[in-house]
Each structure stands twice: as structure tokens, then as C-alpha cells.
Design an enzyme around this catalytic site. Structure first.
Site, PDB file in Angstrom:
ATOM      1  N   CYS A  68     -21.269  -6.705 -37.405  1.00 39.71           N
ATOM      2  CA  CYS A  68     -21.381  -7.073 -35.987  1.00 39.71           C
ATOM      3  C   CYS A  68     -21.810  -5.884 -35.125  1.00 39.71           C
ATOM      4  O   CYS A  68     -22.534  -6.044 -34.142  1.00 39.71           O
ATOM      5  CB  CYS A  68     -20.078  -7.668 -35.482  1.00 39.71           C
ATOM      6  SG  CYS A  68     -18.662  -6.577 -35.655  1.00 39.71           S
ATOM      7  N   HIS A 323     -14.199  -6.343 -33.157  1.00 43.34           N
ATOM      8  CA  HIS A 323     -15.462  -7.060 -33.286  1.00 43.34           C
ATOM      9  C   HIS A 323     -16.379  -6.663 -32.126  1.00 43.34           C
ATOM     10  O   HIS A 323     -15.915  -6.448 -31.012  1.00 43.34           O
ATOM     11  CB  HIS A 323     -15.176  -8.565 -33.247  1.00 43.34           C
ATOM     12  CG  HIS A 323     -16.413  -9.416 -33.312  1.00 43.34           C
ATOM     13  ND1 HIS A 323     -17.193  -9.489 -34.450  1.00 43.34           N
ATOM     14  CD2 HIS A 323     -17.010 -10.208 -32.389  1.00 43.34           C
ATOM     15  CE1 HIS A 323     -18.221 -10.300 -34.215  1.00 43.34           C
ATOM     16  NE2 HIS A 323     -18.129 -10.756 -32.964  1.00 43.34           N
TER      17      HIS A 323
END
Ligand code: ZN
Length: 378
Positions: A68, A323
Site C-alpha cells: 500500500c 495502512h
């Protein structure tokens, strides 16, 4: 001014030194690669790909395992039409082996696939394995600021045309002047250096929370006293003396990357994340924020220091487990998108403002990299 401010001063120096070390490291590898390439006798120069801008909306990138961070940083590069304008003029290596380890070429292939494909998302696996050849590990969570520096240095190192290297440097490089003044005599040293990000503290020297981006900038440029254990050797005085360390902005680039130092090493062995609310403006005029003695630039340079926000790389979660996603304003469509790996959706500025952070929402999204672009002169 005790040790704490000294520690901050050192970390500021470290950031600058880090950028420089990476340049030097890149230089050595560059020479090694050039020697390698000379061995390949049938080295041909080929230029490919006419247009590589993302015109048909935004395309996602599949998460191939903790990617990510890479995906977010890549999207920020790819949505910058000035960057893609440089990327598509690279010289393509002629050997398959060279192509596999050529970061700009692999980025260009990925960009092509994003543009030409009909899919909602494509896989960055070829680029990721190319990066792994250059010691950028796969399947680990990276720090977006560090990964941006690493990627940028790899791209620059492998772009062979001097004019492209110059354009890339012009597009991203911040020029600063560092001052060190002895507090016992009149001697002062000045040194110009380049940075790729403005690493802004989000706490002041007393560990108090800074509440606006403008305050962070002020804190970053505030002169620091180097006393006690942080004293420097003064040649004129012939001994260690207290110094005043300061930094002035000399030149700001078209694409300006601000790194909010939300990951904090102080007070414990563990890195913790500072999640407090830190608003950042859509429009940022450095002339309205900085004082005269924080700049070392002429009027025409300073007149161009008017910026608008282009992208936000946001982090959610804790320092050890989190994330990344990227909010980016399409330059061709003038719309905001949220790039969350393979999921891309149109969002509003109010959605982007959710990345300001919140002290009670430690798992919430916080802006980590802010990418501003110079406004066109009126
Ligand atoms: Zn002195």
C-alpha cells in the site's frame, strides 16, 4: 534550551545528511552501472511511448502484499503530469536484463498498462521485483517518506539523459542555506544544500503540539541554540563554543513535498505515532508564513512561492502496523480521488480534510506527506 532542543537540531541535520548520503551512494552505483553498460556493445538508444498521462479517470494498483505504501507513492508520481512528461522521454535499455532492473522503464511500463488497460486496477509486481533488485524489500511495510526518497534517487540515477536528470531535479529539489554562527566570536559558516522533502516537526522544542502547518514551518525554520553537549568546535576561538544553527529557504520547486514527522522516537525505545489534529491549507503562500530572515531569495523567486495542494499520502493505524492510501487531485479533471490500492473513488475536499488527524482517534487517518504544487503566475 536543554538536550531536547539539541536532539531536534541534530535530527534536522540528520535529515539533510541523509538526503546527501543517498545522493553519494547513488553516485557510486551510477558509475558501476555505467561501466556495466559500456560492456554491452550493442547498446542502442530507443525512445518509446508517445503519451502516457492518465486521461481516462484513475486506475488502482493491486496490493501484492504490504504494498500500500509503494502504491500510494507511485500514484502521486503518476498523477503528476510534469513527472510523467519527464518519464516518457527516458532512454529505454535494449537488453531484457537491463530492462528488468531499470526503475524508470518499469514505471513507464506500469503507467502504460494503467492507461491502456480496461481494468479498474493493475498489478505493480514487475516494478516491485525490479525495486527488490535495488534492495527495496518486498512484502514489508515501508515508510512513505523514506520510500519516496529511495524511489526518487533510483529514478534519477537510472535516467541517462542529463537534461532529464536536470528537469527531475528542478521539479522536486528544495534549496536551503544552513547557517552556523559561533556565539562567542563573530565567525559564521554558510552552506547550501538540497533536500527532497521539508521534514516538518509536529511538536515544538518543548514537546508541545503544533496546531497548524504554518506553525510547523515556523518551528522548522526557528534558529536553534547548540549548547552544552551540542556545542561545536570554533576554529577562531580554538575551542568548543555555543552555536546558533539556522536554516533559510533559497529555492522552492514546482512540486514541493512536505513530510510531517508524525512518527516520534522520543522518550521511549519504541516509535510512536502522533495523531493530533493538524490542519493544512489548500492554498499555501510561503510569503505570508515566513519572515524576511527565513528566506535567502530574491523577489522574483519569492513571488513564485504560492502553492496549492496536489496530494496527501495518509497513514492509518499505529507506527508498527498500518495502512497507506493517497488522496490526489487529478490535474486534467480537477477532481479529488482516493487511491486505496485497487479501490479508487472520487472524493471531496471535505474527505481529504479527514486526514487532519484527531488526538482521540489513534487508528484514524493522518496526513503524512503533503504534496503542494506551484500555482501558475496570475
Ligand atoms: Zn568562535
Amino acid at each position: 534550551m536543554g538536550q531536547r532542543s539539541g536532539r531536534q537540531a541534530r535530527s534536522k541535520k540528520l535529515e539533510v545528511a541523509l538526503s546527501r548520503t543517498m545522493e553519494a551512494e547513488a553516485e557510486i552505483q551510477n558509475k558501476e552501472e555505467e561501466a556495466e553498460e559500456l560492456k554491452a556493445k550493442d547498446w542502442k538508444l530507443t525512445s518509446v511511448f508517445g503519451v502516457a498521462d492518465l486521461k481516462n479517470g484513475a486506475i488502482g494498483l493491486y496490493n501484492i502484499g504490504q504494498s500500500c505504501c509503494l502504491n500510494s507513492v507511485l500514484q502521486v508520481f503518476f498523477m503528476n503530469t510534469r513527472f510523467t512528461g519527464i518519464l516518457r522521454r527516458i532512454t529505454v535499455p535494449s537488453h531484457a536484463g537491463q530492462q528488468r532492473r531499470h526503475v524508470p522503464y518499469q514505471m513507464l511500463l506500469l503507467l502504460e498498462e494503467m492507461q491502456c488497460g480496461k481494468q479498474k486496477a493493475v498489478s505493480p509486481v514487475a516494478l516491485a521485483s525490479c525495486l527488490s533488485i535495488h534492495r527495496v524489500k518486498l512484502f514489508v511495510q515501508h515508510d512513505a517518506a523514506q520510500l519516496f526518497l529511495t524511489l526518487w534517487n533510483l529514478i534519477k540515477r537510472q535516467m541517462k539523459k542529463p537534461e532529464l536528470v536536470e528537469e527531475l531535479s528542478d521539479l522536486y529539489t528544495i534549496c536551503v542555506q544552513e547557517h552556523l554562527a559561533c556565539q562567542k566570536c563573530s565567525s559564521e559558516t554558510k552552506r547550501n544544500s538540497n533536500m527532497l522533502t521539508l521534514p516538518l516537526p509536529v511538536l515544538d522544542s518543548n514537546s508541545h503540539v503544533l496546531n497548524t502547518l504554518e506553525d510547523c514551518l515556523q518551528c522548522f525554520l526557528r534558529p536553534e541554540e547548540l549548547t552544552e553537549h551540542n556545542m561545536c568546535f570554533c576554529e577562531q576561538c580554538g575551542r568548543k563554543t555555543p552555536f546558533l544553527q539556522s536554516m533559510k529557504l533559497v529555492h522552492l520547486p514546482q512540486t514541493l513535498t512536505i513530510h510531517l514527522k508524525r512518527f516520534c522516537f522520543e522518550k521511549s525505545a519504541y516509535i510512536h505515532k502522533l495523531s493530533h489534529c493538524l490542519p493544512f491549507p489548500q492554498d499555501l503562500d510561503f510569503n505570508a508564513v515566513l519572515t524576511e530572515n527565513q528566506c535567502q531569495a530574491g523577489d522574483s523567486e519569492k513571488a513564485a512561492w504560492k502553492y496549492e495542494i496536489f496530494a496527501v499520502v495518509a497513514h492509518s493505524g499505529s507506527a508498527s502496523c498500518g495502512h497507506y492510501c493517497a488522496y490526489i487531485r487529478s490535474l486534467t479533471e480537477c477532481k479529488w480521488y482516493c487511491f486505496n490500492d485497487s479501490e479508487v473513488c472520487e472524493v471531496s475536499w471535505d474527505d481529504v480534510k479527514c486526514t487532519y488527524g484527531h488526538s482521540s482517534l489513534h487508528w484514524g487517518q493522518t496526513a503524512y506527506l503533503l504534496i503542494y504544487m506551484k500555482k501558475r503566475p496570475q
